[in-house]
Enzyme design. Structure first.
Site, short mmCIF file in Angstrom:
data_model
loop_
_atom_site.label_atom_id
_atom_site.label_comp_id
_atom_site.label_asym_id
_atom_site.label_seq_id
_atom_site.Cartn_x
_atom_site.Cartn_y
_atom_site.Cartn_z
CG PHE A 164 -3.79 33.96 -16.66
CD1 PHE A 164 -4.15 34.40 -17.92
CD2 PHE A 164 -4.54 34.37 -15.57
CE1 PHE A 164 -5.23 35.25 -18.09
CE2 PHE A 164 -5.61 35.21 -15.73
CZ PHE A 164 -5.96 35.65 -17.00
CG ASN A 170 -16.67 35.46 -6.57
OD1 ASN A 170 -16.13 35.22 -7.66
ND2 ASN A 170 -17.44 36.52 -6.37
CD1 TRP A 178 -3.30 36.23 -11.06
CD2 TRP A 178 -5.39 36.28 -11.88
NE1 TRP A 178 -3.87 35.00 -10.86
CE2 TRP A 178 -5.14 35.01 -11.35
CE3 TRP A 178 -6.62 36.54 -12.46
CZ2 TRP A 178 -6.10 34.00 -11.37
CZ3 TRP A 178 -7.57 35.54 -12.48
CH2 TRP A 178 -7.30 34.30 -11.93
NE ARG A 227 -18.31 11.10 -7.58
CZ ARG A 227 -19.29 11.92 -7.22
NH1 ARG A 227 -20.02 12.52 -8.14
NH2 ARG A 227 -19.52 12.15 -5.96
CE LYS A 269 -10.19 24.98 -0.10
NZ LYS A 269 -9.24 24.71 -1.18
CD GLU A 279 -8.94 27.76 -12.10
OE1 GLU A 279 -9.87 28.58 -12.13
OE2 GLU A 279 -8.60 27.14 -11.07
CE LYS A 337 -13.91 29.12 -8.52
NZ LYS A 337 -13.90 29.53 -7.10
CB THR A 338 -9.69 23.59 -8.92
OG1 THR A 338 -9.70 24.74 -9.78
CG2 THR A 338 -8.62 22.63 -9.40
CB THR A 339 -11.78 20.96 -4.58
OG1 THR A 339 -10.89 21.99 -4.17
CG2 THR A 339 -11.66 19.79 -3.64
P1 ATP Z 1 -9.81 25.07 -5.01
O1 ATP Z 1 -8.67 24.81 -5.97
O2 ATP Z 1 -9.32 25.07 -3.61
O3 ATP Z 1 -10.99 24.18 -5.26
P2 ATP Z 1 -11.15 27.14 -6.45
O4 ATP Z 1 -10.81 26.42 -7.70
O5 ATP Z 1 -12.58 27.20 -6.07
O6 ATP Z 1 -10.30 26.56 -5.26
P3 ATP Z 1 -9.77 29.46 -7.48
O7 ATP Z 1 -10.51 30.70 -7.77
O8 ATP Z 1 -9.31 28.62 -8.61
O9 ATP Z 1 -10.66 28.63 -6.47
O10 ATP Z 1 -8.57 29.84 -6.55
C1 ATP Z 1 -7.48 29.00 -6.32
C2 ATP Z 1 -6.79 29.27 -5.00
O11 ATP Z 1 -7.35 30.39 -4.31
C3 ATP Z 1 -6.93 28.12 -4.01
O12 ATP Z 1 -5.74 28.01 -3.31
C4 ATP Z 1 -8.04 28.51 -3.10
O13 ATP Z 1 -7.94 28.00 -1.78
C5 ATP Z 1 -7.95 30.00 -3.10
N1 ATP Z 1 -9.30 30.58 -3.00
C6 ATP Z 1 -10.42 30.09 -3.53
N2 ATP Z 1 -11.49 30.85 -3.21
C7 ATP Z 1 -11.01 31.85 -2.44
C8 ATP Z 1 -11.61 32.96 -1.76
N3 ATP Z 1 -12.91 33.17 -1.82
N4 ATP Z 1 -10.80 33.80 -1.06
C9 ATP Z 1 -9.46 33.57 -1.01
N5 ATP Z 1 -8.84 32.55 -1.61
C10 ATP Z 1 -9.59 31.68 -2.33
MG MG Z 2 -9.71 26.78 -9.34
#
Ligand code: ATP
Ligand code: MG
Length: 197
Positions: A92, A38, A94, A52, A40, A129, A42-44
């Site tokens: 998508f 949960n 939610w 890379r 932040k 995702e 994952k996508t980063t």
């Molecule tokens: P990012 O894209 O920043 O790496 P993520 O892929 O880990 O995030 P997702 O679940 O895909 O997270 O959510 C995408 C968006 O929601 C991003 O803008 C991210 O900053 C935000 N987000 C991620 N985790 C959280 C959290 N725990 N609480 C609130 N917002 C979040």
């Molecule tokens: Mg993500």
């Protein structure tokens, strides 16, 4: 023994351990990485791996299973470096108010993903995702798992998203769970262009 000597002995032992582990890892093949949880990042992390890959001159492809509210900055950059993007056409929902159209959109983008997963030219495929599509049964689980499993030997796959199903974790070589310690959004800070997307 003084502090410096102690440190030297400790470091030497650690180096021996690391060297032994490096010598042990001899298998050369692509891997499956799952970045879930949960927190932040994952996508980063997925895009970091794509950067890379591209930086070394290899081919990478990106498949995004959720169309964000904003266009992500990575797309602009990576498309200019010949990285193909397949993005789910419709947003998508939610709350799954329109399950049928979500399934149709997911299925369409999955057809693109399958092509990348069958093409040995791609060193890396990012399935961003996709975990939700499996968690909600929007895509045929067995087909997705089989396509990942049967990918070309040298291809690696990064899967991102919350709540990765057990079968995906089992299939993966590397699984990281990002923990939500705190997030700026929860303190009322708006998502920032160039940072969050
Ligand atoms: P990012 O894209 O920043 O790496 P993520 O892929 O880990 O995030 P997702 O679940 O895909 O997270 O959510 C995408 C968006 O929601 C991003 O803008 C991210 O900053 C935000 N987000 C991620 N985790 C959280 C959290 N725990 N609480 C609130 N917002 C979040
Ligand atoms: Mg993500």
């Amino acid at each position: 023994m003084d502090k410096n000597e102690k440190h030297k002995i400790k470091a030497q032992k650690q180096k021996e351990r690391v060297d032994a582990n490096v010598a042990k890892a001899q298998i050369e093949r692509g891997i499956v990485i799952v970045i879930t949880g949960n927190g932040k990042g994952k996508t980063t992390s997925g895009f970091g791996t794509v950067a890379r890959c591209v930086g070394h001159g290899y081919k990478a492809a990106v498949v995004q299973f959720i169309k964000g509210q904003w266009d992500c900055g990575e797309r602009e950059l990576l498309e200019s470096h010949s990285v193909p993007f397949a993005v789910m056409g419709t947003g998508f929902t939610w709350n799954t108010q329109d399950r049928e159209s979500d399934i149709k959109a997911a299925t369409e983008v999955w057809q693109e993903a399958k092509k990348f997963l069958a093409n040995p030219d791609y060193h890396l495929v990012l399935l961003d995702e996709i975990t939700y599509m499996l968690g909600y049964d929007y895509l045929p689980k067995d087909e997705v798992l089989t396509a990942i499993k049967n990918r070309p030997l040298n291809q690696s796959v990064v899967v991102t998203g919350r709540g990765a199903i057990t079968e995906l974790r089992d299939l993966a070589d590397t699984v990281s769970e990002i923990k939500d310690v705190k997030h700026a959004f929860k303190a009322g800070v708006k998502a920032r262009k160039g940072v969050d997307w």
